[in-house]
Design a protein around this motif. Sequence first.
Motif, PDB file in Angstrom:
ATOM      1  N   SER A 161      31.018  42.133  51.039  1.00  7.73           N
ATOM      2  CA  SER A 161      32.383  41.753  50.619  1.00  7.73           C
ATOM      3  C   SER A 161      33.325  41.727  51.824  1.00  7.73           C
ATOM      4  O   SER A 161      34.139  40.802  51.983  1.00  7.73           O
ATOM      5  CB  SER A 161      32.913  42.757  49.600  1.00  7.73           C
ATOM      6  OG  SER A 161      32.161  42.682  48.418  1.00  7.73           O
ATOM      7  N   ARG A 175      35.308  38.470  53.849  1.00  6.33           N
ATOM      8  CA  ARG A 175      36.766  38.507  54.009  1.00  6.33           C
ATOM      9  C   ARG A 175      37.173  38.510  55.473  1.00  6.33           C
ATOM     10  O   ARG A 175      38.217  37.946  55.838  1.00  6.33           O
ATOM     11  CB  ARG A 175      37.331  39.734  53.274  1.00  6.33           C
ATOM     12  CG  ARG A 175      37.290  39.562  51.747  1.00  6.33           C
ATOM     13  CD  ARG A 175      37.340  40.906  51.050  1.00  6.33           C
ATOM     14  NE  ARG A 175      37.495  40.809  49.599  1.00  6.33           N
ATOM     15  CZ  ARG A 175      36.493  40.580  48.737  1.00  6.33           C
ATOM     16  NH1 ARG A 175      35.255  40.388  49.196  1.00  6.33           N
ATOM     17  NH2 ARG A 175      36.715  40.542  47.434  1.00  6.33           N
ATOM     18  N   THR A 226      30.960  35.008  45.793  1.00 15.03           N
ATOM     19  CA  THR A 226      32.114  35.483  46.560  1.00 15.03           C
ATOM     20  C   THR A 226      32.559  34.405  47.545  1.00 15.03           C
ATOM     21  O   THR A 226      33.750  34.089  47.646  1.00 15.03           O
ATOM     22  CB  THR A 226      31.748  36.758  47.347  1.00 15.03           C
ATOM     23  OG1 THR A 226      31.177  37.704  46.451  1.00 15.03           O
ATOM     24  CG2 THR A 226      32.966  37.356  48.001  1.00 15.03           C
ATOM     25  N   PRO A 246      37.473  41.805  34.573  1.00 16.73           N
ATOM     26  CA  PRO A 246      37.485  42.596  35.814  1.00 16.73           C
ATOM     27  C   PRO A 246      36.746  41.840  36.906  1.00 16.73           C
ATOM     28  O   PRO A 246      35.523  41.798  36.904  1.00 16.73           O
ATOM     29  CB  PRO A 246      36.752  43.890  35.420  1.00 16.73           C
ATOM     30  CG  PRO A 246      35.928  43.533  34.221  1.00 16.73           C
ATOM     31  CD  PRO A 246      36.569  42.362  33.555  1.00 16.73           C
ATOM     32  N   SER A 247      37.449  41.213  37.827  1.00 25.97           N
ATOM     33  CA  SER A 247      36.798  40.416  38.875  1.00 25.97           C
ATOM     34  C   SER A 247      37.602  40.432  40.167  1.00 25.97           C
ATOM     35  O   SER A 247      38.706  39.883  40.239  1.00 25.97           O
ATOM     36  CB  SER A 247      36.624  38.966  38.423  1.00 25.97           C
ATOM     37  OG  SER A 247      36.202  38.189  39.531  1.00 25.97           O
ATOM     38  N   ALA A 248      37.003  41.044  41.181  1.00 24.31           N
ATOM     39  CA  ALA A 248      37.643  41.047  42.500  1.00 24.31           C
ATOM     40  C   ALA A 248      37.637  39.659  43.107  1.00 24.31           C
ATOM     41  O   ALA A 248      38.496  39.329  43.928  1.00 24.31           O
ATOM     42  CB  ALA A 248      36.923  42.020  43.425  1.00 24.31           C
ATOM     43  N   GLN A 249      36.673  38.826  42.708  1.00 26.05           N
ATOM     44  CA  GLN A 249      36.630  37.470  43.264  1.00 26.05           C
ATOM     45  C   GLN A 249      37.806  36.652  42.759  1.00 26.05           C
ATOM     46  O   GLN A 249      38.445  35.927  43.525  1.00 26.05           O
ATOM     47  CB  GLN A 249      35.298  36.796  42.904  1.00 26.05           C
ATOM     48  CG  GLN A 249      34.119  37.457  43.599  1.00 26.05           C
ATOM     49  CD  GLN A 249      32.774  36.853  43.206  1.00 26.05           C
ATOM     50  OE1 GLN A 249      32.714  35.834  42.544  1.00 26.05           O
ATOM     51  NE2 GLN A 249      31.699  37.505  43.626  1.00 26.05           N
ATOM     52  N   ARG A 261      37.201  46.127  43.328  1.00 29.08           N
ATOM     53  CA  ARG A 261      37.175  46.394  44.774  1.00 29.08           C
ATOM     54  C   ARG A 261      38.425  45.841  45.445  1.00 29.08           C
ATOM     55  O   ARG A 261      38.872  44.729  45.113  1.00 29.08           O
ATOM     56  CB  ARG A 261      35.886  45.862  45.412  1.00 29.08           C
ATOM     57  CG  ARG A 261      35.721  44.378  45.392  1.00 29.08           C
ATOM     58  CD  ARG A 261      34.307  43.979  45.772  1.00 29.08           C
ATOM     59  NE  ARG A 261      33.362  44.411  44.759  1.00 29.08           N
ATOM     60  CZ  ARG A 261      32.042  44.489  44.927  1.00 29.08           C
ATOM     61  NH1 ARG A 261      31.502  44.184  46.089  1.00 29.08           N
ATOM     62  NH2 ARG A 261      31.259  44.872  43.951  1.00 29.08           N
ATOM     63  N   ILE A 264      29.432  47.580  39.910  1.00 30.57           N
ATOM     64  CA  ILE A 264      28.959  46.437  39.120  1.00 30.57           C
ATOM     65  C   ILE A 264      27.639  45.867  39.644  1.00 30.57           C
ATOM     66  O   ILE A 264      26.771  45.475  38.864  1.00 30.57           O
ATOM     67  CB  ILE A 264      30.072  45.350  39.002  1.00 30.57           C
ATOM     68  CG1 ILE A 264      29.709  44.331  37.938  1.00 30.57           C
ATOM     69  CG2 ILE A 264      30.390  44.693  40.318  1.00 30.57           C
ATOM     70  CD1 ILE A 264      29.694  44.862  36.533  1.00 30.57           C
ATOM     71  N   ASP A 265      27.467  45.846  40.971  1.00 27.99           N
ATOM     72  CA  ASP A 265      26.239  45.250  41.518  1.00 27.99           C
ATOM     73  C   ASP A 265      25.064  46.235  41.534  1.00 27.99           C
ATOM     74  O   ASP A 265      23.948  45.858  41.901  1.00 27.99           O
ATOM     75  CB  ASP A 265      26.486  44.738  42.942  1.00 27.99           C
ATOM     76  CG  ASP A 265      27.452  43.559  42.960  1.00 27.99           C
ATOM     77  OD1 ASP A 265      27.623  42.903  41.911  1.00 27.99           O
ATOM     78  OD2 ASP A 265      28.037  43.311  44.029  1.00 27.99           O
ATOM     79  N   LYS A 270      26.285  36.762  36.895  1.00 33.41           N
ATOM     80  CA  LYS A 270      26.013  36.961  38.327  1.00 33.41           C
ATOM     81  C   LYS A 270      24.962  35.939  38.769  1.00 33.41           C
ATOM     82  O   LYS A 270      24.779  34.914  38.118  1.00 33.41           O
ATOM     83  CB  LYS A 270      25.556  38.404  38.565  1.00 33.41           C
ATOM     84  CG  LYS A 270      26.585  39.453  38.162  1.00 33.41           C
ATOM     85  CD  LYS A 270      27.812  39.420  39.041  1.00 33.41           C
ATOM     86  CE  LYS A 270      28.817  40.483  38.636  1.00 33.41           C
ATOM     87  NZ  LYS A 270      30.079  40.365  39.377  1.00 33.41           N
TER      88      LYS A 270
END
Length: 449
Positions: A29, A33, A102, A173-176, A201, A325-326, A353
Amino acid sequence: MSGHGPAFSMTARKSGPLSGVAEVPGDKSISHRALILGALSIGKTSITGLLEGQDVLDTAKAMQAFGAEVTQHGPGDWSVHGVGVGGFSEPEQVIDCGNSGTGVRLIMGAMATTDITATFTGDASLNKRPMGRVTDPLALFGAQSHTRRGGRLPLTLIGAAQPVPVRYRVPMPSAQVKSAVLLAGLNAPGQTVVIEQEPTRDHTERMLRGFGAVITVEDTDEGRVITLNGQPELEGQNVAVPRDPSSAAFPVCAALMVQNSDILVPGVSQNPTRNGIFTTLQEMGADLVLENPREEGGEPVADLRVRFSPLRGIEVPPERAASMIDEYPVLAALAATAEGVTVMRGIKELRVKESDRIDAMARGLEACGVRISETEDSLTVHGMGSDGVPGGATVQTHLDHRIAMSFLCLGLVAQKPIKVDDAGPIATSFPSFETLMRDLGARITRDNS
Ligand SMILES: O=C(O)C1=C[C@@H](OP(=O)(O)O)[C@@H](O)[C@H](O)C1
Ligand SMILES: C=C(OP(=O)(O)O)C(=O)O
Protein backbone atom coordinates in the motif's frame (compact mmCIF):
# COMPACT_ATOMS: atom_id res chain seq x y z
CA MET A 1 3.71 -6.93 -20.55
CA SER A 2 2.06 -6.70 -17.18
CA GLY A 3 0.88 -9.65 -15.15
CA HIS A 4 2.72 -12.65 -13.92
CA GLY A 5 3.54 -14.70 -16.99
CA PRO A 6 2.47 -18.27 -17.64
CA ALA A 7 0.71 -20.23 -14.90
CA PHE A 8 2.79 -22.73 -12.93
CA SER A 9 1.79 -24.95 -10.06
CA MET A 10 3.55 -25.36 -6.72
CA THR A 11 3.30 -27.97 -3.99
CA ALA A 12 3.83 -27.71 -0.25
CA ARG A 13 4.68 -30.78 1.84
CA LYS A 14 4.76 -31.56 5.53
CA SER A 15 7.85 -29.79 6.87
CA GLY A 16 10.13 -29.86 9.90
CA PRO A 17 10.39 -26.85 12.22
CA LEU A 18 10.75 -23.45 10.54
CA SER A 19 13.60 -21.35 11.88
CA GLY A 20 15.58 -18.24 11.03
CA VAL A 21 14.98 -14.62 10.11
CA ALA A 22 12.30 -13.78 7.54
CA GLU A 23 12.88 -10.37 5.93
CA VAL A 24 9.60 -9.74 4.16
CA PRO A 25 9.43 -7.05 1.44
CA GLY A 26 8.17 -3.48 1.65
CA ASP A 27 4.55 -2.59 2.24
CA LYS A 28 2.49 -2.74 -0.95
CA SER A 29 0.00 0.00 0.00
CA ILE A 30 2.76 2.44 0.95
CA SER A 31 4.82 1.56 -2.14
CA HIS A 32 1.95 2.43 -4.53
CA ARG A 33 1.32 5.69 -2.67
CA ALA A 34 5.00 6.68 -2.60
CA LEU A 35 5.16 6.44 -6.40
CA ILE A 36 1.85 8.25 -6.97
CA LEU A 37 2.49 11.05 -4.47
CA GLY A 38 6.06 11.35 -5.79
CA ALA A 39 4.62 11.81 -9.29
CA LEU A 40 2.21 14.50 -8.02
CA SER A 41 4.97 16.43 -6.26
CA ILE A 42 7.46 19.01 -7.37
CA GLY A 43 11.09 17.89 -7.08
CA LYS A 44 12.61 14.56 -6.16
CA THR A 45 11.12 11.80 -4.06
CA SER A 46 13.60 9.14 -2.92
CA ILE A 47 12.15 5.80 -1.90
CA THR A 48 13.93 3.00 -0.06
CA GLY A 49 12.44 -0.42 0.63
CA LEU A 50 9.98 -0.14 -2.28
CA LEU A 51 8.16 -3.42 -2.92
CA GLU A 52 9.27 -4.63 -6.36
CA GLY A 53 6.19 -6.79 -6.86
CA GLN A 54 4.38 -6.69 -10.19
CA ASP A 55 1.49 -4.61 -8.79
CA VAL A 56 3.86 -1.82 -7.78
CA LEU A 57 5.96 -2.09 -10.95
CA ASP A 58 2.77 -1.56 -12.95
CA THR A 59 2.07 1.61 -10.94
CA ALA A 60 5.65 2.81 -11.57
CA LYS A 61 5.13 2.32 -15.29
CA ALA A 62 1.82 4.16 -15.15
CA MET A 63 3.43 7.14 -13.41
CA GLN A 64 5.94 7.32 -16.27
CA ALA A 65 3.09 7.22 -18.76
CA PHE A 66 1.55 10.26 -17.00
CA GLY A 67 4.83 12.17 -17.34
CA ALA A 68 6.81 11.52 -14.14
CA GLU A 69 10.42 10.35 -14.27
CA VAL A 70 10.73 7.11 -12.30
CA THR A 71 14.17 5.52 -11.87
CA GLN A 72 15.43 2.41 -10.12
CA HIS A 73 18.88 2.89 -8.57
CA GLY A 74 19.24 -0.47 -6.82
CA PRO A 75 17.10 -3.09 -5.10
CA GLY A 76 14.21 -1.23 -3.46
CA ASP A 77 15.95 2.07 -4.09
CA TRP A 78 13.96 4.31 -6.42
CA SER A 79 13.45 7.97 -7.23
CA VAL A 80 10.56 9.88 -8.76
CA HIS A 81 10.78 13.35 -10.28
CA GLY A 82 7.20 14.54 -10.16
CA VAL A 83 5.13 16.86 -12.33
CA GLY A 84 3.16 18.54 -9.53
CA VAL A 85 -0.55 18.49 -8.64
CA GLY A 86 -2.55 18.87 -11.87
CA GLY A 87 0.59 18.29 -13.95
CA PHE A 88 -0.14 14.83 -15.37
CA SER A 89 0.11 14.65 -19.16
CA GLU A 90 -2.17 12.48 -21.28
CA PRO A 91 -0.72 8.99 -21.64
CA GLU A 92 -0.11 7.67 -25.14
CA GLN A 93 -0.78 4.06 -24.22
CA VAL A 94 -3.51 2.19 -22.39
CA ILE A 95 -2.65 2.02 -18.67
CA ASP A 96 -2.40 -1.67 -17.74
CA CYS A 97 -2.58 -2.12 -13.97
CA GLY A 98 -2.19 -5.89 -14.18
CA ASN A 99 -3.64 -7.57 -11.07
CA SER A 100 -3.81 -4.45 -8.88
CA GLY A 101 -7.02 -2.96 -7.54
CA THR A 102 -5.06 -0.45 -5.48
CA GLY A 103 -3.02 0.65 -8.50
CA VAL A 104 -5.92 1.26 -10.85
CA ARG A 105 -8.28 2.85 -8.31
CA LEU A 106 -5.69 5.25 -6.87
CA ILE A 107 -4.37 6.23 -10.29
CA MET A 108 -7.91 6.91 -11.57
CA GLY A 109 -8.38 9.20 -8.56
CA ALA A 110 -5.05 10.92 -9.16
CA MET A 111 -5.92 11.82 -12.79
CA ALA A 112 -9.68 12.44 -12.47
CA THR A 113 -9.41 16.18 -11.84
CA THR A 114 -6.91 16.90 -14.62
CA ASP A 115 -8.05 17.77 -18.15
CA ILE A 116 -6.75 14.57 -19.76
CA THR A 117 -8.18 11.23 -20.85
CA ALA A 118 -6.81 7.77 -20.08
CA THR A 119 -7.92 4.20 -20.70
CA PHE A 120 -7.31 1.58 -18.02
CA THR A 121 -7.23 -2.20 -18.18
CA GLY A 122 -5.92 -5.14 -16.19
CA ASP A 123 -5.62 -8.91 -16.14
CA ALA A 124 -8.56 -11.34 -16.11
CA SER A 125 -8.93 -10.93 -12.33
CA LEU A 126 -8.82 -7.11 -12.22
CA ASN A 127 -11.17 -6.81 -15.20
CA LYS A 128 -13.87 -8.56 -13.14
CA ARG A 129 -13.65 -6.23 -10.15
CA PRO A 130 -16.10 -3.35 -9.54
CA MET A 131 -14.88 0.10 -10.55
CA GLY A 132 -18.19 1.94 -10.07
CA ARG A 133 -17.23 2.37 -6.40
CA VAL A 134 -14.52 4.77 -7.64
CA THR A 135 -16.01 6.21 -10.83
CA ASP A 136 -19.24 7.20 -8.97
CA PRO A 137 -17.51 9.61 -6.56
CA LEU A 138 -15.10 10.76 -9.31
CA ALA A 139 -18.15 11.79 -11.36
CA LEU A 140 -19.06 14.22 -8.57
CA PHE A 141 -15.80 16.08 -9.29
CA GLY A 142 -16.85 16.29 -12.96
CA ALA A 143 -14.93 13.29 -14.37
CA GLN A 144 -16.68 11.03 -16.89
CA SER A 145 -16.13 7.32 -17.29
CA HIS A 146 -16.98 5.11 -20.24
CA THR A 147 -17.13 1.37 -20.07
CA ARG A 148 -19.15 -1.20 -21.92
CA ARG A 149 -18.75 -3.70 -19.15
CA GLY A 150 -21.07 -2.56 -16.35
CA GLY A 151 -18.55 -0.64 -14.28
CA ARG A 152 -15.69 -3.00 -15.09
CA LEU A 153 -12.36 -2.46 -16.87
CA PRO A 154 -11.39 -1.70 -19.60
CA LEU A 155 -12.60 1.78 -18.86
CA THR A 156 -11.86 5.26 -20.19
CA LEU A 157 -11.79 8.14 -17.76
CA ILE A 158 -12.12 11.72 -18.98
CA GLY A 159 -10.73 13.98 -16.30
CA ALA A 160 -12.71 17.04 -15.21
CA ALA A 161 -11.56 20.22 -16.96
CA GLN A 162 -13.05 22.36 -14.20
CA PRO A 163 -13.22 20.16 -11.13
CA VAL A 164 -15.37 21.04 -8.15
CA PRO A 165 -14.62 19.84 -4.61
CA VAL A 166 -16.67 17.02 -3.16
CA ARG A 167 -18.12 15.87 0.16
CA TYR A 168 -18.36 12.08 -0.01
CA ARG A 169 -19.43 9.41 2.45
CA VAL A 170 -17.72 6.15 1.48
CA PRO A 171 -20.48 3.50 1.35
CA MET A 172 -18.24 0.49 2.07
CA PRO A 173 -15.11 0.10 4.19
CA SER A 174 -12.51 0.76 1.48
CA ALA A 175 -9.20 2.56 1.72
CA GLN A 176 -8.96 2.44 -2.07
CA VAL A 177 -12.18 4.41 -2.53
CA LYS A 178 -11.24 6.86 0.23
CA SER A 179 -7.82 7.33 -1.32
CA ALA A 180 -9.13 7.78 -4.86
CA VAL A 181 -11.42 10.59 -3.64
CA LEU A 182 -8.63 12.28 -1.67
CA LEU A 183 -6.21 12.09 -4.60
CA ALA A 184 -8.87 13.57 -6.89
CA GLY A 185 -9.48 16.28 -4.29
CA LEU A 186 -5.86 17.38 -4.62
CA ASN A 187 -6.55 19.18 -7.90
CA ALA A 188 -10.01 20.53 -7.01
CA PRO A 189 -10.25 24.05 -5.57
CA GLY A 190 -11.55 24.38 -1.99
CA GLN A 191 -12.01 21.57 0.49
CA THR A 192 -12.75 17.94 -0.33
CA VAL A 193 -14.28 15.99 2.55
CA VAL A 194 -14.35 12.21 2.83
CA ILE A 195 -16.30 10.47 5.58
CA GLU A 196 -15.73 6.85 6.47
CA GLN A 197 -17.90 4.97 8.92
CA GLU A 198 -15.22 2.46 9.82
CA PRO A 199 -11.56 3.42 9.89
CA THR A 200 -9.56 1.81 7.07
CA ARG A 201 -5.81 1.93 6.42
CA ASP A 202 -4.68 5.53 6.74
CA HIS A 203 -1.49 5.62 4.65
CA THR A 204 -2.91 8.14 2.18
CA GLU A 205 -3.77 10.60 4.93
CA ARG A 206 -0.39 10.19 6.65
CA MET A 207 1.57 10.46 3.43
CA LEU A 208 -0.40 13.41 2.03
CA ARG A 209 0.47 15.28 5.22
CA GLY A 210 4.10 14.18 4.87
CA PHE A 211 4.23 15.55 1.29
CA GLY A 212 2.92 18.94 2.50
CA ALA A 213 -0.87 18.84 2.03
CA VAL A 214 -3.15 20.40 4.65
CA ILE A 215 -5.37 17.54 5.80
CA THR A 216 -7.29 17.07 9.03
CA VAL A 217 -8.93 13.97 10.47
CA GLU A 218 -11.70 14.15 13.05
CA ASP A 219 -13.52 11.32 14.80
CA THR A 220 -17.19 12.32 14.94
CA ASP A 221 -20.58 10.65 15.47
CA GLU A 222 -20.92 10.15 11.70
CA GLY A 223 -17.47 8.56 11.45
CA ARG A 224 -13.97 9.69 10.52
CA VAL A 225 -14.19 13.00 8.72
CA ILE A 226 -11.16 13.74 6.55
CA THR A 227 -10.81 17.24 5.14
CA LEU A 228 -8.25 18.07 2.46
CA ASN A 229 -7.42 21.57 1.23
CA GLY A 230 -7.26 21.45 -2.57
CA GLN A 231 -4.49 22.55 -4.92
CA PRO A 232 -1.54 22.37 -2.54
CA GLU A 233 2.01 22.35 -3.81
CA LEU A 234 3.32 18.93 -2.82
CA GLU A 235 7.06 18.64 -2.34
CA GLY A 236 9.16 15.55 -3.02
CA GLN A 237 10.11 13.58 0.11
CA ASN A 238 12.31 10.75 1.33
CA VAL A 239 10.11 7.70 1.94
CA ALA A 240 11.39 4.67 3.86
CA VAL A 241 8.84 1.91 3.24
CA PRO A 242 8.32 -0.39 6.27
CA ARG A 243 7.95 -4.15 5.78
CA ASP A 244 4.48 -5.34 4.83
CA PRO A 245 2.35 -6.80 7.66
CA SER A 246 0.15 -8.54 5.07
CA SER A 247 3.19 -10.39 3.68
CA ALA A 248 4.57 -11.00 7.19
CA ALA A 249 1.33 -12.83 8.03
CA PHE A 250 2.39 -15.80 5.84
CA PRO A 251 5.66 -16.79 7.56
CA VAL A 252 4.09 -15.83 10.91
CA CYS A 253 1.12 -18.17 10.42
CA ALA A 254 3.34 -20.90 8.97
CA ALA A 255 5.59 -20.78 12.05
CA LEU A 256 2.55 -20.95 14.34
CA MET A 257 1.32 -24.07 12.49
CA VAL A 258 4.54 -26.09 12.09
CA GLN A 259 5.59 -27.80 15.33
CA ASN A 260 8.71 -26.50 17.11
CA SER A 261 9.13 -23.53 14.77
CA ASP A 262 10.79 -20.36 16.01
CA ILE A 263 11.29 -17.42 13.64
CA LEU A 264 11.94 -13.68 13.70
CA VAL A 265 10.25 -11.31 11.23
CA PRO A 266 11.97 -7.93 11.69
CA GLY A 267 10.76 -4.38 11.01
CA VAL A 268 7.09 -5.07 10.30
CA SER A 269 4.64 -2.15 10.24
CA GLN A 270 2.36 -2.05 13.26
CA ASN A 271 0.14 0.72 11.97
CA PRO A 272 -3.07 0.24 14.01
CA THR A 273 -5.16 0.30 10.83
CA ARG A 274 -3.20 -2.77 9.61
CA ASN A 275 -2.29 -4.92 12.61
CA GLY A 276 -5.60 -6.69 13.40
CA ILE A 277 -4.17 -10.07 12.40
CA PHE A 278 -1.54 -10.00 15.15
CA THR A 279 -4.12 -9.23 17.85
CA THR A 280 -6.30 -12.04 16.48
CA LEU A 281 -3.43 -14.53 16.53
CA GLN A 282 -2.62 -13.61 20.12
CA GLU A 283 -6.28 -14.14 21.08
CA MET A 284 -6.04 -17.62 19.52
CA GLY A 285 -3.16 -18.39 21.87
CA ALA A 286 -0.18 -17.58 19.61
CA ASP A 287 3.26 -17.16 21.12
CA LEU A 288 3.80 -13.98 19.12
CA VAL A 289 5.87 -11.25 20.77
CA LEU A 290 6.34 -7.75 19.37
CA GLU A 291 9.97 -6.96 20.16
CA ASN A 292 11.81 -3.67 19.89
CA PRO A 293 8.82 -1.43 19.01
CA ARG A 294 10.04 1.76 17.32
CA GLU A 295 9.17 4.30 14.64
CA GLU A 296 10.62 4.03 11.11
CA GLY A 297 9.72 6.31 8.21
CA GLY A 298 6.77 7.73 10.18
CA GLU A 299 5.19 4.30 10.84
CA PRO A 300 5.30 2.25 14.05
CA VAL A 301 7.25 -0.99 13.44
CA ALA A 302 8.28 -3.98 15.56
CA ASP A 303 10.21 -7.25 15.21
CA LEU A 304 7.88 -10.25 15.43
CA ARG A 305 9.19 -13.27 17.36
CA VAL A 306 6.96 -16.24 16.59
CA ARG A 307 7.06 -19.76 18.05
CA PHE A 308 4.85 -22.73 17.21
CA SER A 309 1.71 -22.63 19.37
CA PRO A 310 -1.32 -24.90 19.72
CA LEU A 311 -4.17 -22.54 18.80
CA ARG A 312 -7.87 -22.37 19.65
CA GLY A 313 -10.64 -21.15 17.39
CA ILE A 314 -12.21 -17.77 18.16
CA GLU A 315 -14.87 -15.39 16.90
CA VAL A 316 -13.03 -12.56 15.18
CA PRO A 317 -14.75 -9.28 16.08
CA PRO A 318 -16.30 -7.93 12.84
CA GLU A 319 -15.23 -4.38 13.70
CA ARG A 320 -11.63 -5.57 13.32
CA ALA A 321 -12.18 -6.66 9.71
CA ALA A 322 -10.82 -3.55 7.99
CA SER A 323 -7.54 -3.75 9.91
CA MET A 324 -6.84 -7.30 8.69
CA ILE A 325 -8.90 -7.51 5.50
CA ASP A 326 -6.16 -9.13 3.39
CA GLU A 327 -5.23 -11.61 6.14
CA TYR A 328 -8.51 -13.58 6.26
CA PRO A 329 -7.33 -16.16 3.70
CA VAL A 330 -4.26 -17.12 5.72
CA LEU A 331 -6.26 -16.92 8.95
CA ALA A 332 -8.79 -19.35 7.48
CA ALA A 333 -5.95 -21.76 6.60
CA LEU A 334 -4.50 -21.43 10.10
CA ALA A 335 -7.94 -21.88 11.68
CA ALA A 336 -8.14 -25.30 10.03
CA THR A 337 -5.20 -26.38 12.27
CA ALA A 338 -6.63 -24.89 15.50
CA GLU A 339 -8.75 -26.71 18.08
CA GLY A 340 -12.39 -25.62 17.81
CA VAL A 341 -14.29 -23.29 15.55
CA THR A 342 -13.19 -19.95 14.10
CA VAL A 343 -15.93 -17.58 12.99
CA MET A 344 -15.11 -14.67 10.67
CA ARG A 345 -17.99 -12.25 10.14
CA GLY A 346 -18.39 -8.87 8.43
CA ILE A 347 -16.08 -9.86 5.56
CA LYS A 348 -18.32 -9.28 2.53
CA GLU A 349 -15.59 -7.14 0.94
CA LEU A 350 -13.57 -10.35 0.45
CA ARG A 351 -15.95 -11.26 -2.34
CA VAL A 352 -14.59 -8.46 -4.58
CA LYS A 353 -10.84 -8.94 -4.15
CA GLU A 354 -8.52 -10.62 -6.71
CA SER A 355 -10.94 -13.54 -6.36
CA ASP A 356 -14.07 -14.12 -4.31
CA ARG A 357 -11.89 -14.99 -1.33
CA ILE A 358 -14.71 -16.45 0.80
CA ASP A 359 -15.55 -18.86 -1.99
CA ALA A 360 -11.91 -19.61 -2.91
CA MET A 361 -10.99 -20.42 0.71
CA ALA A 362 -14.19 -22.40 1.30
CA ARG A 363 -13.72 -24.58 -1.83
CA GLY A 364 -10.00 -25.05 -1.18
CA LEU A 365 -10.46 -25.99 2.47
CA GLU A 366 -13.24 -28.43 1.59
CA ALA A 367 -10.95 -30.03 -1.01
CA CYS A 368 -8.36 -30.43 1.77
CA GLY A 369 -10.89 -32.22 3.99
CA VAL A 370 -11.79 -29.29 6.26
CA ARG A 371 -15.40 -28.59 7.28
CA ILE A 372 -16.51 -25.01 6.65
CA SER A 373 -19.71 -23.03 6.36
CA GLU A 374 -20.23 -19.70 4.68
CA THR A 375 -22.77 -16.92 4.28
CA GLU A 376 -22.68 -13.87 2.05
CA ASP A 377 -20.47 -12.08 4.58
CA SER A 378 -18.94 -14.76 6.80
CA LEU A 379 -16.80 -17.88 6.85
CA THR A 380 -16.68 -20.46 9.65
CA VAL A 381 -13.85 -22.98 9.80
CA HIS A 382 -13.99 -26.14 11.95
CA GLY A 383 -10.46 -26.68 13.21
CA MET A 384 -8.93 -30.17 13.02
CA GLY A 385 -5.97 -29.62 15.35
CA SER A 386 -2.30 -29.23 14.70
CA ASP A 387 -1.82 -32.28 12.47
CA GLY A 388 -5.39 -33.19 11.60
CA VAL A 389 -5.82 -31.57 8.16
CA PRO A 390 -5.90 -34.32 5.50
CA GLY A 391 -4.71 -32.19 2.51
CA GLY A 392 -3.95 -34.16 -0.65
CA ALA A 393 -5.73 -31.72 -2.98
CA THR A 394 -5.07 -29.35 -5.84
CA VAL A 395 -6.48 -25.94 -4.99
CA GLN A 396 -7.56 -23.34 -7.54
CA THR A 397 -6.07 -19.92 -6.87
CA HIS A 398 -8.15 -17.89 -9.36
CA LEU A 399 -5.27 -15.45 -10.09
CA ASP A 400 -5.16 -14.60 -6.37
CA HIS A 401 -1.74 -14.38 -4.70
CA ARG A 402 -3.14 -14.59 -1.17
CA ILE A 403 -5.10 -17.77 -1.91
CA ALA A 404 -1.94 -19.35 -3.36
CA MET A 405 0.27 -18.42 -0.37
CA SER A 406 -2.38 -19.44 2.19
CA PHE A 407 -2.68 -22.98 0.84
CA LEU A 408 1.09 -23.35 0.46
CA CYS A 409 1.36 -22.51 4.19
CA LEU A 410 -1.35 -25.05 5.06
CA GLY A 411 0.46 -27.69 2.97
CA LEU A 412 3.40 -27.51 5.41
CA VAL A 413 1.30 -29.27 8.08
CA ALA A 414 -1.32 -31.21 6.12
CA GLN A 415 -1.04 -35.01 6.16
CA LYS A 416 -0.72 -35.13 2.37
CA PRO A 417 0.81 -32.44 0.07
CA ILE A 418 -1.28 -29.49 -1.09
CA LYS A 419 -0.78 -28.23 -4.63
CA VAL A 420 -1.88 -24.83 -5.93
CA ASP A 421 -2.74 -24.72 -9.62
CA ASP A 422 -1.18 -21.31 -10.29
CA ALA A 423 1.47 -19.73 -8.08
CA GLY A 424 2.37 -17.05 -10.64
CA PRO A 425 0.33 -14.28 -8.97
CA ILE A 426 2.46 -14.52 -5.79
CA ALA A 427 4.91 -12.25 -7.65
CA THR A 428 2.37 -9.41 -7.53
CA SER A 429 2.92 -8.81 -3.81
CA PHE A 430 5.65 -11.11 -2.46
CA PRO A 431 8.15 -12.09 -5.17
CA SER A 432 10.60 -13.56 -2.61
CA PHE A 433 7.96 -15.78 -0.93
CA GLU A 434 9.30 -19.05 -2.32
CA THR A 435 12.97 -18.50 -1.39
CA LEU A 436 12.13 -16.90 1.94
CA MET A 437 9.91 -19.80 2.97
CA ARG A 438 12.41 -22.39 1.73
CA ASP A 439 15.22 -20.68 3.66
CA LEU A 440 13.11 -21.08 6.81
CA GLY A 441 12.84 -24.81 6.08
CA ALA A 442 9.50 -25.00 4.27
CA ARG A 443 9.17 -27.80 1.71
CA ILE A 444 7.65 -25.76 -1.10
CA THR A 445 8.57 -26.67 -4.67
CA ARG A 446 7.63 -25.70 -8.20
CA ASP A 447 6.19 -28.66 -10.02
CA ASN A 448 8.11 -30.06 -13.05
CA SER A 449 11.28 -28.12 -12.21
O1 LIG B 1 -5.65 0.99 -0.11
C1 LIG B 1 -4.96 -0.04 -0.19
O2 LIG B 1 -3.72 0.01 -0.37
C2 LIG B 1 -5.63 -1.35 -0.05
C3 LIG B 1 -6.91 -1.40 0.44
C4 LIG B 1 -7.66 -2.65 0.60
O3 LIG B 1 -8.63 -2.73 -0.43
P1 LIG B 1 -10.09 -2.05 -0.31
O4 LIG B 1 -9.97 -0.61 -0.25
O5 LIG B 1 -10.80 -2.51 -1.58
O6 LIG B 1 -10.68 -2.65 0.93
C5 LIG B 1 -6.78 -3.87 0.53
O7 LIG B 1 -7.56 -5.03 0.38
C6 LIG B 1 -5.76 -3.78 -0.56
O8 LIG B 1 -4.89 -4.89 -0.55
C7 LIG B 1 -4.88 -2.57 -0.40
C1 LIG C 1 -6.72 -6.98 -2.27
C2 LIG C 1 -5.44 -6.87 -2.56
O1 LIG C 1 -4.88 -6.02 -3.47
P1 LIG C 1 -5.53 -5.10 -4.58
O2 LIG C 1 -6.92 -4.74 -4.17
O3 LIG C 1 -4.60 -3.93 -4.68
O4 LIG C 1 -5.52 -5.89 -5.87
C3 LIG C 1 -4.44 -7.70 -1.81
O5 LIG C 1 -3.24 -7.45 -2.01
O6 LIG C 1 -4.80 -8.60 -1.04
